[in-house]
Design a protein around this motif. Structure first.
Motif, PDB file in Angstrom:
ATOM      1  N   UNK A 282      32.059  55.683  89.237  1.00 13.87           N
ATOM      2  CA  UNK A 282      31.416  54.700  88.482  1.00 13.87           C
ATOM      3  C   UNK A 282      30.894  53.545  89.342  1.00 13.87           C
ATOM      4  N   UNK A 283      30.129  52.666  88.656  1.00 13.60           N
ATOM      5  CA  UNK A 283      29.486  51.630  89.208  1.00 13.60           C
ATOM      6  C   UNK A 283      29.682  50.606  88.191  1.00 13.60           C
ATOM      7  N   UNK A 284      30.048  49.546  88.477  1.00  8.87           N
ATOM      8  CA  UNK A 284      30.331  48.310  87.628  1.00  8.87           C
ATOM      9  C   UNK A 284      29.536  47.229  87.792  1.00  8.87           C
ATOM     10  N   UNK A 285      28.512  46.991  86.915  1.00  8.02           N
ATOM     11  CA  UNK A 285      27.440  45.932  87.245  1.00  8.02           C
ATOM     12  C   UNK A 285      27.594  44.433  86.860  1.00  8.02           C
ATOM     13  N   UNK A 286      29.074  44.411  86.416  1.00  7.65           N
ATOM     14  CA  UNK A 286      29.781  43.110  85.987  1.00  7.65           C
ATOM     15  C   UNK A 286      31.039  43.120  86.546  1.00  7.65           C
ATOM     16  N   UNK A 287      31.546  42.920  87.881  1.00  9.09           N
ATOM     17  CA  UNK A 287      32.713  42.915  88.430  1.00  9.09           C
ATOM     18  C   UNK A 287      33.263  41.759  88.081  1.00  9.09           C
ATOM     19  N   UNK A 288      34.483  41.499  88.102  1.00 15.13           N
ATOM     20  CA  UNK A 288      35.258  40.302  87.917  1.00 15.13           C
ATOM     21  C   UNK A 288      35.048  39.444  89.244  1.00 15.13           C
ATOM     22  N   UNK A 289      34.670  38.150  89.027  1.00 16.29           N
ATOM     23  CA  UNK A 289      34.170  37.591  89.865  1.00 16.29           C
ATOM     24  C   UNK A 289      32.979  37.358  90.522  1.00 16.29           C
ATOM     25  N   UNK A 290      32.062  38.277  89.679  1.00 14.02           N
ATOM     26  CA  UNK A 290      30.577  38.234  89.918  1.00 14.02           C
ATOM     27  C   UNK A 290      30.200  39.050  91.121  1.00 14.02           C
ATOM     28  N   UNK A 291      28.765  38.685  91.506  1.00  8.99           N
ATOM     29  CA  UNK A 291      28.505  39.322  92.845  1.00  8.99           C
ATOM     30  C   UNK A 291      28.071  40.780  92.814  1.00  8.99           C
ATOM     31  N   UNK A 292      27.835  41.212  93.744  1.00  7.70           N
ATOM     32  CA  UNK A 292      27.054  42.856  93.860  1.00  7.70           C
ATOM     33  C   UNK A 292      28.004  43.722  92.965  1.00  7.70           C
ATOM     34  N   UNK A 293      26.997  44.705  92.508  1.00  6.78           N
ATOM     35  CA  UNK A 293      28.153  45.789  91.900  1.00  6.78           C
ATOM     36  C   UNK A 293      28.900  46.661  92.733  1.00  6.78           C
ATOM     37  N   UNK A 294      30.132  46.796  92.013  1.00  9.21           N
ATOM     38  CA  UNK A 294      31.064  47.487  92.719  1.00  9.21           C
ATOM     39  C   UNK A 294      31.178  49.117  92.421  1.00  9.21           C
ATOM     40  N   UNK A 295      31.055  50.114  93.328  1.00 14.40           N
ATOM     41  CA  UNK A 295      31.275  51.527  93.126  1.00 14.40           C
ATOM     42  C   UNK A 295      32.828  51.822  93.356  1.00 14.40           C
ATOM     43  N   UNK A 296      33.283  52.865  92.430  1.00 10.45           N
ATOM     44  CA  UNK A 296      34.499  53.230  92.862  1.00 10.45           C
ATOM     45  C   UNK A 296      34.593  54.985  92.620  1.00 10.45           C
ATOM     46  N   UNK A 297      35.094  55.574  93.582  1.00 10.94           N
ATOM     47  CA  UNK A 297      35.233  57.169  93.168  1.00 10.94           C
ATOM     48  C   UNK A 297      36.780  57.321  93.210  1.00 10.94           C
ATOM     49  N   UNK A 298      36.938  58.746  92.883  1.00 11.10           N
ATOM     50  CA  UNK A 298      38.268  59.293  92.723  1.00 11.10           C
ATOM     51  C   UNK A 298      38.830  58.771  91.353  1.00 11.10           C
ATOM     52  N   UNK A 299      39.147  59.782  90.584  1.00  7.11           N
ATOM     53  CA  UNK A 299      39.468  59.378  89.224  1.00  7.11           C
ATOM     54  C   UNK A 299      40.811  58.516  88.930  1.00  7.11           C
ATOM     55  N   UNK A 300      41.773  58.446  89.865  1.00  6.86           N
ATOM     56  CA  UNK A 300      42.710  57.808  90.056  1.00  6.86           C
ATOM     57  C   UNK A 300      42.590  56.144  90.264  1.00  6.86           C
ATOM     58  N   UNK A 301      41.732  56.000  91.218  1.00  2.92           N
ATOM     59  CA  UNK A 301      41.238  54.785  91.580  1.00  2.92           C
ATOM     60  C   UNK A 301      40.540  54.220  90.344  1.00  2.92           C
ATOM     61  N   UNK A 302      39.531  54.921  89.797  1.00  3.07           N
ATOM     62  CA  UNK A 302      38.885  54.330  88.771  1.00  3.07           C
ATOM     63  C   UNK A 302      39.822  53.865  87.734  1.00  3.07           C
ATOM     64  N   UNK A 303      40.774  54.593  87.377  1.00  2.00           N
ATOM     65  CA  UNK A 303      41.752  54.431  86.188  1.00  2.00           C
ATOM     66  C   UNK A 303      42.364  53.026  86.493  1.00  2.00           C
TER      67      UNK A 303
END
Length: 241
Positions: free
Chosen positions: A55-76
Motif C-alpha cells: 500500500x501507499x498511504x497518501x494521508x498518513x497520521x501526522x502528515x508528511x510524505x506518503x508512507x508505503x508498506x509491504x507484507x500483508x501482516x505489516x499492512x494489516x
C-alpha cells in the motif's frame, strides 16, 4: 487516499477485506503476478521482496510524505493502528492479536501456499509424493489449530473480531480444493460461516484487478517466458552504483 497494489489472491484479499471493514477510501493498482508486474522497478521501490500486496498511504497520521508498506501482516497492523480499530489498545489484547497475525504469516499462508504449489507440479518435476503428503498434512494440522482455538471463543483472539480473523480467513475460502472436510472442524466451520456472511468480507473478496485472463489465450512463447520468470527464482543483482 490509499493505493492498494493488488492481485486477487488470498494475500491480496486480506487487505481488501480490512479496507472494506474500515470504510477507508482506496484505489486498486493491479499487480498482474502471472505476467510479472511485481518485478517492475517502480513496484520494487515499494515492495523490495517483489511480492504483492503493498500500500501507499497518501494521508498518513501526522502528515508528511506518503508512507508505503509491504507484507500483508505489516499492512494489516499499519491500517489497524492508523484507524484505532480491530486491534486492542491494551498490551494483553494487542499481543493476543499480533501473535495470531504472525502465526498466519509464518504458518498458515506459507504451508497452504506450498500445498497448492506441489499439487500443481507436473510429472516433469519428478516424484512429488513426499512434498504433497507433507503439505497436505500441515494444512490439515493448521485447520486443527484454528478449530481448537475457536472451540471456546467466538474469534481467533477472543471475544472481538480483529485483524487476526481477517488475515486468516481468505486462505480458508478454498477449503474444498485443499482437501478439507468442514464437518471435521465444527468450531472452525461456525467461525467460517459467520465471517462469510459479513458484507464487508464479501465486498473485500469481490475486489478484482481487471478482467480475468484466459491462460489458453497465451502463446507458447509467453507461457515459457512466465515460467522462467516465476519459478525457481534466484537473487536479483544489486543495482549498479
Amino acid at each position: 487516499m490509499i493505493d492498494l497494489h493488488y492481485w486477487p489472491t488470498p494475500n491480496g484479499k486480506k487487505v481488501s477485506i480490512l479496507l472494506e471493514e474500515l470504510g477507508l477510501p482506496y484505489t486498486v493498482a493491479p499487480v498482474h503476478i502471472g505476467r510479472g508486474d511485481q518485478f517492475s522497478d517502480d513496484f520494487l521501490k515499494i515492495s523490495p521482496n517483489n511480492r504483492m500486496p503493498a500500500i501507499v498511504d497518501h494521508a498518513p497520521e501526522g502528515g508528511g510524505a506518503p508512507i508505503s508498506v509491504f507484507e500483508s501482516g505489516a499492512i494489516m497492523l499499519y491500517l489497524a493502528e492508523k484507524t484505532g480499530r480491530f486491534l486492542p489498545a491494551d498490551v494483553r489484547g494487542r499481543y493476543e492479536v499480533i501473535q495470531w497475525v504472525i502465526w498466519q504469516m509464518a504458518n498458515q499462508g506459507p504451508k497452504f501456499g506450498e500445498r497448492g504449489h506441489f499439487s500443481r507440479v507436473g510429472p516433469e518435476a519428478g516424484d512429488q509424493s513426499y512434498a504433497q503428503r507433507r503439505f497436505n498434512d500441515e494444512t490439515h494440522r493448521l485447520y486443527g489449530v484454528l478449530n481448537n482455538r475457536l472451540y471456546d471463543r467466538p474469534y481467533i483472539a477472543g471475544d472481538d473480531y480483529t485483524i487476526a480473523d481477517m488475515i486468516a480467513y481468505p486462505w480458508t475460502v478454498g477449503w474444498q480444493a485443499q482437501g478439507i472436510d468442514l464437518e471435521e472442524f465444527k468450531y472452525f466451520k461456525r467461525w467460517f460461516d459467520e465471517l462469510s456472511a459479513r458484507p464487508a468480507v464479501q465486498r473485500g473478496l469481490a475486489v478484482s484487478a481487471g478482467p480475468a485472463e484466459d491462460p489458453a489465450s497465451l502463446s507458447p512463447e509467453e507461457q515459457a517466458r512466465r515460467r522462467r520468470l516465476l519459478y525457481n527464482q534466484r537473487a536479483r543483482p544489486a543495482p549498479a552504483s
